[in-house]
Write an enzyme that holds these catalytic residues in place. Structure first.
Site, mmCIF file in Angstrom:
data_model
loop_
_atom_site.group_PDB
_atom_site.id
_atom_site.type_symbol
_atom_site.label_atom_id
_atom_site.label_comp_id
_atom_site.label_asym_id
_atom_site.label_seq_id
_atom_site.Cartn_x
_atom_site.Cartn_y
_atom_site.Cartn_z
ATOM 1 C CG ASP A 27 31.993 48.423 45.907
ATOM 2 O OD1 ASP A 27 32.881 49.281 45.770
ATOM 3 O OD2 ASP A 27 31.362 48.263 46.970
ATOM 4 C CG ASP A 36 36.815 49.565 48.517
ATOM 5 O OD1 ASP A 36 36.793 50.687 49.066
ATOM 6 O OD2 ASP A 36 35.804 49.009 48.052
#
Length: 273
Positions: free
Chosen positions: A142, A174
């Protein structure tokens, strides 16, 4: 009947998003240091690049069970296949283009994170310490940090009161899932409301003319009674009922089972067209 669509453009769009997602993760892994020491400010103090490894689900959520990571990876694999097959089915059934683009984004996000979970433990060696095998235990990379608030949650807040909170850090995969699901929920009315095709409209007008003429080609004979009273005309309610049935046909679609909220809204629209 809606015209069948070629699923290839939507699959290619998913592949493009997957490529962007994977390229961004590999570049972050190669050129950035994890944590605050390697953080890069993009726009002021609220949008940053922040390299962090996520062993769990989207936006940093985790499953606490010993085999939670393996279960999550297997679930992602099943969801990926289900969403891909569902999108292809809807394309061939002539579903709305907007719905297909949204599903393509969801599919890209699912595949992007499946690649991380399945292979990164081997390719990048980032499986958590103590994992039984690096396969299917890779950690997701991330990097997008929208830092609009962080601090301690007030004690009066149930469950989370007194805990430190920071905005979740996420990745492009995401984002694809989030935007795809939001698009379906927000624009579902336009996704599931199609005007009749030209051919259907012409057929309907032709049927109405034939009903108005009593099925005869030419002036009515003496034995034929023409009722000009609009109150006795039963063709309009019949046609209206048929049109309403046609409008509801597109709602009878298989359920998108990985997204319960989408299932409920599609079902509700089918019951209340």
């Amino acid at each position: 009947m809606n015209q069948s669509r070629n699923p290839a453009p939507y699959l290619l769009f998913s592949v493009l998003l997957i490529g962007i997602d994977q390229a961004s993760k590999l570049l972050v892994h190669k050129y950035m240091q994890p944590g605050f020491s390697g953080q890069i400010a993009l726009i002021g103090d609220w949008l940053k690049l922040h390299y962090v490894l996520n062993p769990g689900m989207a936006f940093g959520m985790q499953l606490g069970h010993e085999y939670g990571k393996l279960f999550l990876t297997l679930f992602r694999l099943v969801a990926m296949v289900a969403i891909g097959g569902y999108m292809i089915h809807l394309a061939r059934a002539g579903a709305s283009k907007g719905l297909l683009w949204a599903l393509a984004m969801i599919l890209a996000g699912a595949v992007g994170n499946v690649i991380d979970s399945t292979f990164y433990g081997v390719l990048l060696g980032n499986a958590p310490y103590g994992s039984p095998t690096p396969w299917f235990h890779g950690q997701v990379i991330d990097m997008i940090f929208v830092d609009f608030w962080e601090g301690f949650i007030p004690d009066w807040v149930p469950i989370w009161g007194g805990q430190y909170y920071s905005t979740p850090i996420f990745n492009i995969a995401d984002s694809c899932i989030f935007l795809g699901v939001c698009s379906i929920l927000i624009f579902q009315g336009s996704f599931h409301s199609h005007a009749p095709e030209d051919g259907e409209r012409e057929d309907g007008e032709k049927e109405e003319r034939e009903e108005g003429d009593g099925g005869l080609h030419g002036p009515p004979s003496a034995e034929t009674t023409v009722d000009t009273n609009p109150q006795n005309d039963t063709s309009t309610p019949t046609t209206t009922e048929e049109d309403e049935n046609k409008k509801g046909e597109h709602l009878k679609l298989p359920l998108l089972w990985p997204c319960p909220m989408v299932n409920f809204r599609l079902w509700y629209m089918g019951q209340n067209p």
